[in-house]
Scaffold this motif. Structure first.
Motif, mmCIF file in Angstrom:
data_model
loop_
_atom_site.group_PDB
_atom_site.id
_atom_site.type_symbol
_atom_site.label_atom_id
_atom_site.label_comp_id
_atom_site.label_asym_id
_atom_site.label_seq_id
_atom_site.Cartn_x
_atom_site.Cartn_y
_atom_site.Cartn_z
ATOM 1 N N SER A 173 0.831 -1.207 0.000
ATOM 2 C CA SER A 173 0.000 0.000 0.000
ATOM 3 C C SER A 173 0.866 1.258 0.000
ATOM 4 O O SER A 173 0.380 2.356 -0.253
ATOM 5 C CB SER A 173 -0.951 0.007 1.204
ATOM 6 N N CYS A 174 2.156 1.104 0.252
ATOM 7 C CA CYS A 174 3.092 2.231 0.265
ATOM 8 C C CYS A 174 3.873 2.358 -1.034
ATOM 9 O O CYS A 174 4.752 3.207 -1.153
ATOM 10 C CB CYS A 174 4.074 2.086 1.428
ATOM 11 N N VAL A 175 3.581 1.495 -1.995
ATOM 12 C CA VAL A 175 4.289 1.511 -3.274
ATOM 13 C C VAL A 175 3.334 2.004 -4.349
ATOM 14 O O VAL A 175 2.249 1.461 -4.515
ATOM 15 C CB VAL A 175 4.827 0.100 -3.633
ATOM 16 N N GLY A 176 3.755 3.033 -5.064
ATOM 17 C CA GLY A 176 2.880 3.607 -6.084
ATOM 18 C C GLY A 176 3.308 3.314 -7.502
ATOM 19 O O GLY A 176 2.618 3.652 -8.443
ATOM 20 N N GLY A 177 4.431 2.666 -7.704
ATOM 21 C CA GLY A 177 4.934 2.391 -9.048
ATOM 22 C C GLY A 177 4.545 1.017 -9.538
ATOM 23 O O GLY A 177 3.522 0.465 -9.160
ATOM 24 N N LYS A 178 5.398 0.443 -10.359
ATOM 25 C CA LYS A 178 5.118 -0.866 -10.953
ATOM 26 C C LYS A 178 5.881 -2.007 -10.309
ATOM 27 O O LYS A 178 5.674 -3.152 -10.625
ATOM 28 C CB LYS A 178 5.448 -0.833 -12.456
ATOM 29 N N GLU A 179 6.826 -1.725 -9.414
ATOM 30 C CA GLU A 179 7.575 -2.780 -8.742
ATOM 31 C C GLU A 179 7.046 -2.910 -7.315
ATOM 32 O O GLU A 179 7.180 -2.006 -6.514
ATOM 33 C CB GLU A 179 9.065 -2.439 -8.700
ATOM 34 N N TYR A 180 6.425 -4.034 -7.017
ATOM 35 C CA TYR A 180 5.832 -4.272 -5.710
ATOM 36 C C TYR A 180 6.618 -5.319 -4.940
ATOM 37 O O TYR A 180 7.443 -6.037 -5.505
ATOM 38 C CB TYR A 180 4.385 -4.770 -5.871
ATOM 39 N N PHE A 181 6.327 -5.428 -3.651
ATOM 40 C CA PHE A 181 6.856 -6.532 -2.869
ATOM 41 C C PHE A 181 6.174 -7.797 -3.368
ATOM 42 O O PHE A 181 4.958 -7.820 -3.552
ATOM 43 C CB PHE A 181 6.581 -6.319 -1.379
ATOM 44 N N ASN A 182 6.928 -8.848 -3.596
ATOM 45 C CA ASN A 182 6.417 -10.057 -4.225
ATOM 46 C C ASN A 182 5.985 -11.078 -3.176
ATOM 47 O O ASN A 182 6.804 -11.834 -2.652
ATOM 48 C CB ASN A 182 7.487 -10.648 -5.146
ATOM 49 N N ALA A 183 4.702 -11.100 -2.889
ATOM 50 C CA ALA A 183 4.164 -12.039 -1.899
ATOM 51 C C ALA A 183 4.271 -13.474 -2.384
ATOM 52 O O ALA A 183 4.370 -14.399 -1.576
ATOM 53 C CB ALA A 183 2.714 -11.701 -1.589
ATOM 54 N N GLY A 184 4.276 -13.676 -3.685
ATOM 55 C CA GLY A 184 4.401 -15.026 -4.233
ATOM 56 C C GLY A 184 5.710 -15.670 -3.847
ATOM 57 O O GLY A 184 5.773 -16.861 -3.529
ATOM 58 N N THR A 185 6.768 -14.903 -3.834
ATOM 59 C CA THR A 185 8.082 -15.409 -3.438
ATOM 60 C C THR A 185 8.254 -15.310 -1.928
ATOM 61 O O THR A 185 8.670 -16.270 -1.277
ATOM 62 C CB THR A 185 9.198 -14.606 -4.138
ATOM 63 N N GLY A 186 7.955 -14.162 -1.363
ATOM 64 C CA GLY A 186 8.202 -13.911 0.057
ATOM 65 C C GLY A 186 7.350 -14.724 1.004
ATOM 66 O O GLY A 186 7.747 -14.978 2.138
ATOM 67 N N CYS A 187 6.164 -15.136 0.575
ATOM 68 C CA CYS A 187 5.257 -15.887 1.446
ATOM 69 C C CYS A 187 5.140 -17.354 1.036
ATOM 70 O O CYS A 187 4.221 -18.051 1.461
ATOM 71 C CB CYS A 187 3.876 -15.234 1.457
ATOM 72 N N SER A 188 6.063 -17.819 0.205
ATOM 73 C CA SER A 188 6.039 -19.222 -0.211
ATOM 74 C C SER A 188 6.465 -20.114 0.958
ATOM 75 O O SER A 188 7.160 -19.679 1.879
ATOM 76 C CB SER A 188 6.955 -19.440 -1.409
ATOM 77 N N LEU A 189 6.072 -21.372 0.897
ATOM 78 C CA LEU A 189 6.432 -22.319 1.953
ATOM 79 C C LEU A 189 7.946 -22.479 2.070
ATOM 80 O O LEU A 189 8.478 -22.625 3.167
ATOM 81 C CB LEU A 189 5.770 -23.674 1.697
ATOM 82 N N VAL A 190 8.632 -22.427 0.931
ATOM 83 C CA VAL A 190 10.087 -22.565 0.938
ATOM 84 C C VAL A 190 10.724 -21.398 1.687
ATOM 85 O O VAL A 190 11.599 -21.581 2.530
ATOM 86 C CB VAL A 190 10.624 -22.644 -0.510
ATOM 87 N N LYS A 191 10.281 -20.190 1.387
ATOM 88 C CA LYS A 191 10.839 -18.989 2.026
ATOM 89 C C LYS A 191 10.506 -18.934 3.520
ATOM 90 O O LYS A 191 11.298 -18.457 4.318
ATOM 91 C CB LYS A 191 10.305 -17.745 1.307
ATOM 92 N N LEU A 192 9.319 -19.424 3.884
ATOM 93 C CA LEU A 192 8.868 -19.334 5.274
ATOM 94 C C LEU A 192 9.208 -20.563 6.110
ATOM 95 O O LEU A 192 8.823 -20.638 7.279
ATOM 96 C CB LEU A 192 7.357 -19.098 5.319
ATOM 97 N N GLU A 193 9.956 -21.504 5.543
ATOM 98 C CA GLU A 193 10.305 -22.714 6.284
ATOM 99 C C GLU A 193 11.091 -22.351 7.549
ATOM 100 O O GLU A 193 12.060 -21.598 7.506
ATOM 101 C CB GLU A 193 11.150 -23.643 5.409
#
Length: 154
Positions: free
Chosen positions: A68-88
């Motif tokens: 919600s703090c990003v106004g451009g085209k590059e966002y934080f990637n929840a697909g990568t950051g919240c994956s099971l592998v990343k959150l192990e």
């Protein structure tokens, strides 16, 4: 002559109303477009087709708030950051700390980064700016210290 003035006035009023209506529709479309640009949920769903556990739920909430703090085209990637592998190995306490840190920056009383005048163009800029405290050791309100380095990815 009277008939022409009357039809001219009614035509002018009709045209004015049509222009106002058209301006309102265009304005709604433009202001609503920003909400569709945030791909947090879409990125998560594309990369993670399995169900969501509690740790992932907290992670997605943190990423949604951060985006919600990003106004451009590059966002934080929840697909990568919240994956099971990343959150192990991460716990709900770890992700609660991330969410709390992000929310504290989003709702900052002086410069809340989700307001248009304080948003960042890129997630990278937001991570270096508003969320710098969320990318290192963070002390929770309960006094526990959690290392949040690398939790937010773009």
């Amino acid at each position: 002559m009277k008939m022409n003035k009357k039809s001219f006035k009614s035509g002018l009023v009709g045209t004015s109303l049509a222009l106002l209506l058209l301006t309102g529709i265009v304005g709604c479309t433009e202001s609503g477009a920003k909400k569709e640009d945030n791909p947090t949920a879409l990125l998560y769903l594309v990369n993670n087709s399995a169900g969501v556990n509690d740790v992932q739920r907290l992670c997605i909430a943190a990423y949604t708030a951060a985006n919600s703090c990003v106004g451009g085209k590059e966002y934080f990637n929840a697909g990568t950051g919240c994956s099971l592998v990343k959150l192990e190995g991460k716990t709900t306490d770890d992700l609660t700390a991330l969410k709390d840190c992000v929310l504290s920056k989003v709702s900052d009383p002086i410069q809340p980064c989700n307001l248009p005048q304080f948003t960042y163009g890129l997630a990278q800029q937001a991570l270096a700016g508003a969320f710098a405290a969320c990318n290192k050791a963070y002390t929770t309100t309960a006094g526990a210290t959690v290392d949040l380095t690398g939790y937010l990815v773009y």
